[in-house]
Motif scaffolding. Structure first.
Motif, PDB file in Angstrom:
ATOM      1  N   GLY A  41       0.808  -1.215   0.000  1.00  5.96           N
ATOM      2  CA  GLY A  41       0.000   0.000   0.000  1.00  5.96           C
ATOM      3  C   GLY A  41       0.841   1.266   0.000  1.00  5.96           C
ATOM      4  O   GLY A  41       0.540   2.232  -0.725  1.00  5.96           O
ATOM      5  N   ILE A  42       1.912   1.272   0.785  1.00  4.52           N
ATOM      6  CA  ILE A  42       2.776   2.461   0.841  1.00  4.52           C
ATOM      7  C   ILE A  42       3.528   2.630  -0.471  1.00  4.52           C
ATOM      8  O   ILE A  42       3.685   3.754  -0.973  1.00  4.52           O
ATOM      9  CB  ILE A  42       3.739   2.354   2.037  1.00  4.52           C
ATOM     10  N   ARG A  43       3.981   1.531  -1.071  1.00 12.69           N
ATOM     11  CA  ARG A  43       4.717   1.645  -2.333  1.00 12.69           C
ATOM     12  C   ARG A  43       3.827   2.062  -3.498  1.00 12.69           C
ATOM     13  O   ARG A  43       4.321   2.592  -4.489  1.00 12.69           O
ATOM     14  CB  ARG A  43       5.423   0.322  -2.652  1.00 12.69           C
ATOM     15  N   LEU A  44       2.507   1.823  -3.383  1.00 13.53           N
ATOM     16  CA  LEU A  44       1.590   2.192  -4.466  1.00 13.53           C
ATOM     17  C   LEU A  44       1.105   3.641  -4.382  1.00 13.53           C
ATOM     18  O   LEU A  44       0.357   4.075  -5.254  1.00 13.53           O
ATOM     19  CB  LEU A  44       0.371   1.250  -4.459  1.00 13.53           C
ATOM     20  N   VAL A  45       1.488   4.365  -3.332  1.00 11.13           N
ATOM     21  CA  VAL A  45       1.076   5.776  -3.221  1.00 11.13           C
ATOM     22  C   VAL A  45       1.635   6.558  -4.412  1.00 11.13           C
ATOM     23  O   VAL A  45       2.803   6.405  -4.782  1.00 11.13           O
ATOM     24  CB  VAL A  45       1.575   6.376  -1.890  1.00 11.13           C
ATOM     25  N   ASN A  46       0.782   7.388  -4.976  1.00  9.20           N
ATOM     26  CA  ASN A  46       1.140   8.164  -6.174  1.00  9.20           C
ATOM     27  C   ASN A  46       2.398   8.993  -5.937  1.00  9.20           C
ATOM     28  O   ASN A  46       2.491   9.748  -4.970  1.00  9.20           O
ATOM     29  CB  ASN A  46      -0.038   9.078  -6.549  1.00  9.20           C
ATOM     30  N   LYS A  47       3.373   8.855  -6.834  1.00 15.21           N
ATOM     31  CA  LYS A  47       4.644   9.584  -6.713  1.00 15.21           C
ATOM     32  C   LYS A  47       4.437  11.090  -6.795  1.00 15.21           C
ATOM     33  O   LYS A  47       5.152  11.866  -6.150  1.00 15.21           O
ATOM     34  CB  LYS A  47       5.615   9.137  -7.810  1.00 15.21           C
ATOM     35  N   GLU A  48       3.447  11.544  -7.589  1.00 11.89           N
ATOM     36  CA  GLU A  48       3.193  12.981  -7.702  1.00 11.89           C
ATOM     37  C   GLU A  48       2.729  13.574  -6.376  1.00 11.89           C
ATOM     38  O   GLU A  48       3.092  14.697  -6.028  1.00 11.89           O
ATOM     39  CB  GLU A  48       2.152  13.245  -8.793  1.00 11.89           C
ATOM     40  N   VAL A  49       1.938  12.798  -5.645  1.00 12.35           N
ATOM     41  CA  VAL A  49       1.489  13.261  -4.327  1.00 12.35           C
ATOM     42  C   VAL A  49       2.683  13.394  -3.385  1.00 12.35           C
ATOM     43  O   VAL A  49       2.790  14.363  -2.620  1.00 12.35           O
ATOM     44  CB  VAL A  49       0.442  12.295  -3.742  1.00 12.35           C
ATOM     45  N   LEU A  50       3.601  12.435  -3.439  1.00 16.91           N
ATOM     46  CA  LEU A  50       4.796  12.493  -2.594  1.00 16.91           C
ATOM     47  C   LEU A  50       5.683  13.677  -2.985  1.00 16.91           C
ATOM     48  O   LEU A  50       6.244  14.352  -2.113  1.00 16.91           O
ATOM     49  CB  LEU A  50       5.591  11.190  -2.704  1.00 16.91           C
ATOM     50  N   GLU A  51       5.802  13.929  -4.281  1.00 21.53           N
ATOM     51  CA  GLU A  51       6.592  15.078  -4.722  1.00 21.53           C
ATOM     52  C   GLU A  51       5.971  16.392  -4.263  1.00 21.53           C
ATOM     53  O   GLU A  51       6.694  17.325  -3.864  1.00 21.53           O
ATOM     54  CB  GLU A  51       6.713  15.058  -6.253  1.00 21.53           C
ATOM     55  N   ALA A  52       4.646  16.474  -4.285  1.00 28.23           N
ATOM     56  CA  ALA A  52       3.974  17.677  -3.793  1.00 28.23           C
ATOM     57  C   ALA A  52       4.217  17.849  -2.300  1.00 28.23           C
ATOM     58  O   ALA A  52       4.433  18.976  -1.817  1.00 28.23           O
ATOM     59  CB  ALA A  52       2.478  17.593  -4.076  1.00 28.23           C
ATOM     60  N   ASP A 101       6.853  16.787  -0.674  1.00 27.03           N
ATOM     61  CA  ASP A 101       8.240  17.255  -0.545  1.00 27.03           C
ATOM     62  C   ASP A 101       8.349  18.741  -0.851  1.00 27.03           C
ATOM     63  O   ASP A 101       9.111  19.467  -0.202  1.00 27.03           O
ATOM     64  CB  ASP A 101       9.152  16.454  -1.478  1.00 27.03           C
ATOM     65  N   ALA A 102       7.579  19.180  -1.845  1.00 25.28           N
ATOM     66  CA  ALA A 102       7.632  20.597  -2.229  1.00 25.28           C
ATOM     67  C   ALA A 102       7.149  21.502  -1.107  1.00 25.28           C
ATOM     68  O   ALA A 102       7.602  22.659  -0.993  1.00 25.28           O
ATOM     69  CB  ALA A 102       6.795  20.821  -3.485  1.00 25.28           C
ATOM     70  N   PHE A 103       6.234  21.009  -0.279  1.00 29.62           N
ATOM     71  CA  PHE A 103       5.743  21.796   0.859  1.00 29.62           C
ATOM     72  C   PHE A 103       6.649  21.679   2.074  1.00 29.62           C
ATOM     73  O   PHE A 103       6.336  22.201   3.142  1.00 29.62           O
ATOM     74  CB  PHE A 103       4.323  21.358   1.232  1.00 29.62           C
ATOM     75  N   GLY A 104       7.771  20.962   1.928  1.00 30.76           N
ATOM     76  CA  GLY A 104       8.752  20.880   2.998  1.00 30.76           C
ATOM     77  C   GLY A 104       8.422  19.882   4.090  1.00 30.76           C
ATOM     78  O   GLY A 104       8.884  20.033   5.231  1.00 30.76           O
ATOM     79  N   SER A 105       7.634  18.852   3.771  1.00 31.22           N
ATOM     80  CA  SER A 105       7.278  17.848   4.782  1.00 31.22           C
ATOM     81  C   SER A 105       8.498  17.003   5.126  1.00 31.22           C
ATOM     82  O   SER A 105       9.272  16.619   4.247  1.00 31.22           O
ATOM     83  CB  SER A 105       6.158  16.938   4.267  1.00 31.22           C
TER      84      SER A 105
END
Length: 295
Positions: free
Chosen positions: A184-195, A197-201
């Motif tokens: 489930g964690i590996r299937l999370v959309n990469k674009e969501v993760l990049e967003a 990261d962009a917000f500094g999480s």
């Protein structure tokens, strides 16, 4: 040419020596460390005793209402609620209530332990390819090794009772929650993760606020499968002293009591269906909520 058709094998005396050496070594280990290991698992025994006491001493109308509320909260569907209530009423009508409550308490404790242990391992596997390569073969062995085989060392270490049965059930039931948390964690959309990261999480914020919520439907499927596999072990666990619906089934097999075996077997099926419908419905609601959130 007969040697072509005869599989080469170890000398009988040498094979007997190896088996005897390993058996003696394990017996020595159990004598030396059996008591400390039992003391280590004492909190689990107390948790199981407490859960069983709560389930047995809670009035049956309260149990039925709680299950009905859970079914409605998870599914918002009356057929699931009515089916769950009718199943529990039939279990009580046929005088299987106490054994059912013992079984449910065992399943709840096993599921709790599986979640506490399995979800962190699944998260670690999703974040580390090396850990995944180490853990995956272990999970393969746990899922394919006959349950009777790993009952042997557990019983030799800890004897007959609740805790050995609890450990055996957890070993059998934990692989699905580990695998599906990882998936489930590996299937999370990469674009969501990049967003994110962009917000500094930070890595922790990304895990808690993004990855786990989005992976929750898949994790719920893992919880569902863990519960089903724990219920599948009820009869086998009864062989080493676990009380509940498995013991009447085992007694019916030994004494050829047809009705007792069928009724208690159907009670196990009924409990499995209740858990399955509630957990699946909750997972589907999470899935719909996630899809609407992305819409």
């Amino acid at each position: 040419m007969d040697w072509l058709w005869t599989f080469p094998h170890m000398d009988d005396n040498r094979l007997r020596l190896i088996r005897t050496t390993v058996d003696d070594a394990f017996r020595t280990f159990t004598r030396a460390w059996g008591d400390p290991i039992q003391a280590l698992f004492e909190p689990l025994r107390l948790l199981l005793v407490w859960a069983e006491w709560v389930m047995l001493n809670t009035p049956w109308p309260v149990i039925v209402l709680v299950v009905a509320a859970l079914a409605w909260g998870a599914s918002r569907r009356w057929p699931i609620v009515v089916g769950s209530v009718v199943t529990l009423l039939l279990i009580g009508l046929f005088d299987m209530w106490d054994d059912t409550m013992r079984t449910i308490s065992m399943i709840l404790v096993c599921t709790l332990i599986s979640l506490v242990v399995g979800i962190p391992i699944g998260i670690g596997m999703a974040r580390s390819i090396r850990l995944r390569r180490i853990v995956s073969p272990i999970l393969d062995v746990m899922q394919t090794l006959p349950s009777f085989v790993y009952l042997i060392p557990v019983v030799m270490l800890m004897g007959i009772g609740r805790v050995p049965g609890l450990i055996a059930v957890v070993i059998y039931a934990i692989p699905p929650i580990i695998r599906l948390t990882d998936l489930g964690i590996r299937l999370v959309n990469k674009e969501v993760l990049e967003a994110s990261d962009a917000f500094g999480s930070s890595a922790w914020q990304k895990l808690v606020n993004v990855q786990l919520p989005l992976a929750m439907p898949t994790i719920m499927t893992g919880i569902n499968q863990t519960i089903m596999m724990a219920l599948a072990m009820v009869v086998i666990a009864s062989m080493i002293g676990v009380q509940g619906l498995g013991q009447p089934v085992l007694r019916a097999i030994n004494n050829q009591y047809f009705t007792m075996g069928i009724l208690n077997g159907l009670a196990i099926v009924g409990i499995a269906i209740i858990f399955d419908r509630i957990s699946q419905a909750f997972g589907q609601r999470l899935q719909r909520h996630r899809e609407h959130g992305h819409a």
